[in-house]
Every structure is written in structure tokens, then in C-alpha cells.
Motif scaffolding. Structure first.
Motif, PDB file in Angstrom:
ATOM      1  N   UNK A 143       6.385   3.620 -22.071  1.00  0.00           N
ATOM      2  CA  UNK A 143       7.290   4.378 -22.920  1.00  0.00           C
ATOM      3  C   UNK A 143       8.758   4.203 -22.519  1.00  0.00           C
ATOM      4  N   UNK A 144       9.003   3.275 -21.591  1.00  0.00           N
ATOM      5  CA  UNK A 144      10.370   2.918 -21.177  1.00  0.00           C
ATOM      6  C   UNK A 144      11.133   4.117 -20.612  1.00  0.00           C
ATOM      7  N   UNK A 145      10.465   4.893 -19.774  1.00  0.00           N
ATOM      8  CA  UNK A 145      11.133   6.024 -19.153  1.00  0.00           C
ATOM      9  C   UNK A 145      11.858   5.545 -17.904  1.00  0.00           C
ATOM     10  N   UNK A 146      12.980   4.882 -18.139  1.00  0.00           N
ATOM     11  CA  UNK A 146      13.719   4.264 -17.047  1.00  0.00           C
ATOM     12  C   UNK A 146      14.501   5.275 -16.212  1.00  0.00           C
ATOM     13  N   UNK A 147      14.867   6.406 -16.799  1.00  0.00           N
ATOM     14  CA  UNK A 147      15.849   7.291 -16.181  1.00  0.00           C
ATOM     15  C   UNK A 147      15.249   8.482 -15.455  1.00  0.00           C
ATOM     16  N   UNK A 148      13.936   8.665 -15.509  1.00  0.00           N
ATOM     17  CA  UNK A 148      13.326   9.760 -14.754  1.00  0.00           C
ATOM     18  C   UNK A 148      11.881   9.401 -14.435  1.00  0.00           C
ATOM     19  N   UNK A 149      11.340  10.059 -13.415  1.00  0.00           N
ATOM     20  CA  UNK A 149      10.026   9.739 -12.890  1.00  0.00           C
ATOM     21  C   UNK A 149       9.076  10.925 -13.069  1.00  0.00           C
ATOM     22  N   UNK A 150       7.770  10.720 -12.837  1.00  0.00           N
ATOM     23  CA  UNK A 150       6.851  11.869 -12.856  1.00  0.00           C
ATOM     24  C   UNK A 150       7.254  12.952 -11.858  1.00  0.00           C
TER      25      UNK A 150
END
Length: 218
Positions: free
Chosen positions: A176-183
Motif C-alpha cells: 500500500x506504499x506506506x512509506x512515511x509510517x510503520x506498524x
């Protein structure tokens, strides 16, 4: 063009979950066209990402494209194409179940979204009756829905493992290209809400209960 074609098929089947011909058209796209398209599109993405000329593409427009496509190339596995098709079939089964759901309420039938207005009714008895009707409708399909989820979990775990991820959650963050935050950022955010927001909500709910002259809120 292919994406638009697939999106139109998806919208059609979502609007007409009881139309077998529309469902056949959608599944034809999912099972016959989309797998071949994914393989071809991956080759196109890889060609750009691996090109020595890609570095010459400057500016935010190309930076966003290259970052996104690099991630797609990193996580793509040919063996996942068929697994994705199986997943889509089961998700379609879920959509059919939810699309067919109707609630009998005071002599008329409503879809779950149509029941929303009764959940906002000023009369508490109406709200309770509406909520109970929706909950009972969901309980009727509980076993079918849980069966779908039971089928999806191992399929999604295999997709993640094939791409080299420990679990489907981590795979999804990449997909989902969540480059700016992590789990981990999400966990910290939830903890901050619990610490800072939940106590305030309890105060507001106590005030609301008092203003409504109720023993307890539901």
C-alpha cells in the motif's frame, strides 16, 4: 485503459451483486485478463526501474512514480498472481453476501446503509430496534463470512511469505506504499489516543448521559 476497464467491471458487480451475467464479466476480467496484465505490467515497471536513464527523471512527479514502482518491483512474485486471483474470488463472495443483506424493519426492507438514518433517530427505542435488526442480519451470515476469512488468511500469509515478509501486515504496508509510517508508529498512535483522548471521551460521555437523564449510555 485496462485499469479503467477493470474498475468499471468492479463497480458494475458491486452495484448489482445479484446479477449473474455481470458477475461472470467481472470474474472473466479477474481470472483471464488481470493475471496476464499483471505479468506484462511488471515487466514494464522493471524496465523503467532498471533503466540507466531513470536517474535523469527529476522532480517530485517522477520521484513519486519511481519510488512507487520500485516498491512494486521489489514485492512482485509471479507465483502470487494466481494467489491474488483466488483472494479476489473469495472477496467477491463476501461482497455478494453483504450486498444481498436486507433488514426487515417496521414492515419494510432496508439495506444496512439505509438503516443508518434510524440509528440517528432522536427516539432511543427506534435506535435500539434498528441496531438490533442490523446486528441480527449480520449474525445470520456469520458462519459464511467467517468461512471466507478462514480461507483468506492462509492465502494472504502465502503471498506475504513468497514476497519475503514475516506476515501479511508487513506485506500490506509495502504493497500500500506506506512509506512515511510503520506498524510501530500505528501502535504508538493508538497508545497516545488511549492516554490522551479516551479519558476526555469518558468525561464527555458522562456529561451526555447526565443531560439525557439516562442511567447509562449504550
Amino acid at each position: 485503459v485496462v485499469d479503467e476497464f477493470g474498475s468499471r467491471r468492479y463497480i458494475q458487480k458491486s452495484c448489482h451483486t445479484d446479477d449473474a451475467a455481470i458477475e461472470r464479466d467481472y470474474l472473466d476480467f479477474v481470472e483471464r485478463i488481470e493475471p496476464a496484465y499483471k505479468l506484462a505490467f511488471f515487466e514494464l515497471q522493471k524496465k523503467l526501474v532498471d533503466s540507466p536513464h531513470a536517474a535523469a527523471l527529476r522532480g517530485p512527479r517522477y520521484a513519486t512514480l519511481l519510488r512507487s514502482w520500485k516498491r512494486d518491483v521489489e514485492i512482485f512474485r509471479a507465483e502470487n498472481v494466481e494467489l491474488d486471483t483466488q483472494i479476489t474470488r473469495r472477496v467477491n463472495d463476501y461482497d455478494k453476501i453483504m450486498g444481498a443483506m436486507m433488514i426487515d424493519f417496521r414492515g419494510q426492507s432496508y439495506t444496512p446503509p439505509q438503516m443508518g438514518r434510524f440509528l440517528d433517530d432522536p427516539d432511543r427505542a427506534t435506535r435500539e430496534e434498528a441496531w438490533t435488526g442490523v446486528a441480527q442480519a449480520r449474525l445470520k451470515v456469520r458462519d459464511e463470512v467467517e468461512s471466507i476469512f478462514d480461507d483468506l488468511r492462509p492465502l494472504r500469509s502465502r503471498v506475504a511469505a513468497n514476497a519475503g515478509y514475516a506476515d501479511y501486515r508487513d506485506y500490506c504496508f509495502a504493497q500500500k506504499k506506506r512509506f512515511d509510517y510503520t506498524p510501530e508508529d500505528c501502535h504508538r498512535y493508538a497508545e497516545a489516543i488511549e492516554t490522551c483522548v479516551v479519558p476526555l471521551m469518558r468525561v464527555l460521555e458522562a456529561e451526555r448521559r447526565h443531560d439525557l437523564r439516562l442511567d447509562r449510555l449504550r
